[in-house]
Design an enzyme around this catalytic site. Sequence first.
Site, PDB file in Angstrom:
ATOM      1  N   CYS A 115      -9.391  -3.695  -3.046  1.00  0.00           N
ATOM      2  CA  CYS A 115      -8.109  -3.480  -3.452  1.00  0.00           C
ATOM      3  C   CYS A 115      -7.115  -3.010  -2.392  1.00  0.00           C
ATOM      4  O   CYS A 115      -7.585  -2.388  -1.246  1.00  0.00           O
ATOM      5  CB  CYS A 115      -8.370  -1.896  -4.230  1.00  0.00           C
ATOM      6  SG  CYS A 115      -6.756  -1.201  -4.832  1.00  0.00           S
ATOM      7  N   HIS A 126       0.827  -1.340   0.047  1.00  0.00           N
ATOM      8  CA  HIS A 126      -0.024   0.064   0.095  1.00  0.00           C
ATOM      9  C   HIS A 126       0.961   1.242   0.134  1.00  0.00           C
ATOM     10  O   HIS A 126       0.860   2.175  -0.905  1.00  0.00           O
ATOM     11  CB  HIS A 126      -0.845  -0.104   1.262  1.00  0.00           C
ATOM     12  CG  HIS A 126      -1.938   1.296   1.486  1.00  0.00           C
ATOM     13  ND1 HIS A 126      -3.031   1.054   0.888  1.00  0.00           N
ATOM     14  CD2 HIS A 126      -1.711   2.437   1.911  1.00  0.00           C
ATOM     15  CE1 HIS A 126      -3.604   2.309   1.336  1.00  0.00           C
ATOM     16  NE2 HIS A 126      -2.734   3.028   1.910  1.00  0.00           N
ATOM     17  N   GLU A 127       1.920   1.177   0.750  1.00  0.00           N
ATOM     18  CA  GLU A 127       2.755   2.693   1.074  1.00  0.00           C
ATOM     19  C   GLU A 127       3.675   2.620  -0.319  1.00  0.00           C
ATOM     20  O   GLU A 127       3.910   3.802  -0.916  1.00  0.00           O
ATOM     21  CB  GLU A 127       3.511   2.411   2.271  1.00  0.00           C
ATOM     22  CG  GLU A 127       2.748   2.527   3.517  1.00  0.00           C
ATOM     23  CD  GLU A 127       1.865   3.445   3.676  1.00  0.00           C
ATOM     24  OE1 GLU A 127       1.954   4.729   2.835  1.00  0.00           O
ATOM     25  OE2 GLU A 127       0.672   3.510   4.348  1.00  0.00           O
ATOM     26  N   CYS A 150      -6.636  -3.129  -7.882  1.00  0.00           N
ATOM     27  CA  CYS A 150      -7.972  -3.052  -8.690  1.00  0.00           C
ATOM     28  C   CYS A 150      -7.563  -2.816 -10.186  1.00  0.00           C
ATOM     29  O   CYS A 150      -6.521  -2.219 -10.251  1.00  0.00           O
ATOM     30  CB  CYS A 150      -9.036  -2.287  -8.116  1.00  0.00           C
ATOM     31  SG  CYS A 150      -8.838  -0.563  -8.109  1.00  0.00           S
ATOM     32  N   CYS A 167      -6.655   1.012 -10.369  1.00  0.00           N
ATOM     33  CA  CYS A 167      -5.290   1.257  -9.764  1.00  0.00           C
ATOM     34  C   CYS A 167      -4.073   0.961 -10.477  1.00  0.00           C
ATOM     35  O   CYS A 167      -2.958   1.391 -10.896  1.00  0.00           O
ATOM     36  CB  CYS A 167      -5.157   0.835  -8.250  1.00  0.00           C
ATOM     37  SG  CYS A 167      -6.009   1.846  -7.110  1.00  0.00           S
ATOM     38  N   CYS A 169      -7.901   4.372  -2.817  1.00  0.00           N
ATOM     39  CA  CYS A 169      -8.980   3.648  -3.636  1.00  0.00           C
ATOM     40  C   CYS A 169     -10.311   3.271  -3.038  1.00  0.00           C
ATOM     41  O   CYS A 169     -10.318   2.915  -1.674  1.00  0.00           O
ATOM     42  CB  CYS A 169      -8.240   2.521  -4.363  1.00  0.00           C
ATOM     43  SG  CYS A 169      -9.320   1.642  -5.252  1.00  0.00           S
TER      44      CYS A 169
END
Length: 233
Positions: free
Chosen positions: A198, A181-182, A217, A220, A193
């Site tokens: 996601c 994520h980061e 997703c 993204c 998102c």
Amino acid sequence: MSKYQNNKYFFINQEIALSASQYPSIKHIFPSSLGIIFIGKISTSILTNLGFYINKLFNSFFYKILFIGELEIPSILYERGIKKEHNLLNQTFKKVILQPTNKLYCIIKNLMKEHNINVGLGLTDLPIYSSNDESLLFLFGESNINHRCAIVSTHNLIPQFNKESGYNFKDGNRIIKEAIHEIGHIIIGLEHCLTADCVMRFSKNIEEIDNKSVNLCEKCQSRLNEVRLKNNF
Ligand SMILES: [Zn+2]
Ligand SMILES: [Zn+2]
């Protein structure tokens, strides 16, 4: 493709003056090298899986992944900027020491410079709070797009009783999801998102992390492709 270093670094004259300001701009720095930096007592058992997912999701964005650990915050710096707060998740009466994200960004930035790395991700077992917004305590993670670095804290991702016995599958997955994520923020920007599963969805608690996947997703994925096109690779 990747290399693991097990050196110990000590930062004696560390300045904590890194700007926490974040401007959501996508820099033309890709393909890039990525440094994954272990700060504190954190098991390296997730390395293989983390490397696998970084290569799977951000395929061709990173031509080199360098693992650097295990670092310690030097005692001269340890107390600087800390907050002492109750951890409501563990419901103990003892206050916990939280480190400001800026201090960790400084440590990461120093290592990025030393190892000639463009993007840095720190993983720590220490609890953290945001230098951007001091009301954000016990963060799972934060990224600083301007400085191309991010930090993930496993402190509230892993139950206390698993910290000594070692991570189980779920713990490892949470760390990987937050790390991905980061890194995603550094590549495609700070926006979250809204797609249910996601990995770029914002998670306010561990249940929400468990409920999302470790994948991007379609939306993204196409943002990732836009960055790829902009950078001509
Ligand atoms: Zn986020
Ligand atoms: Zn998405």
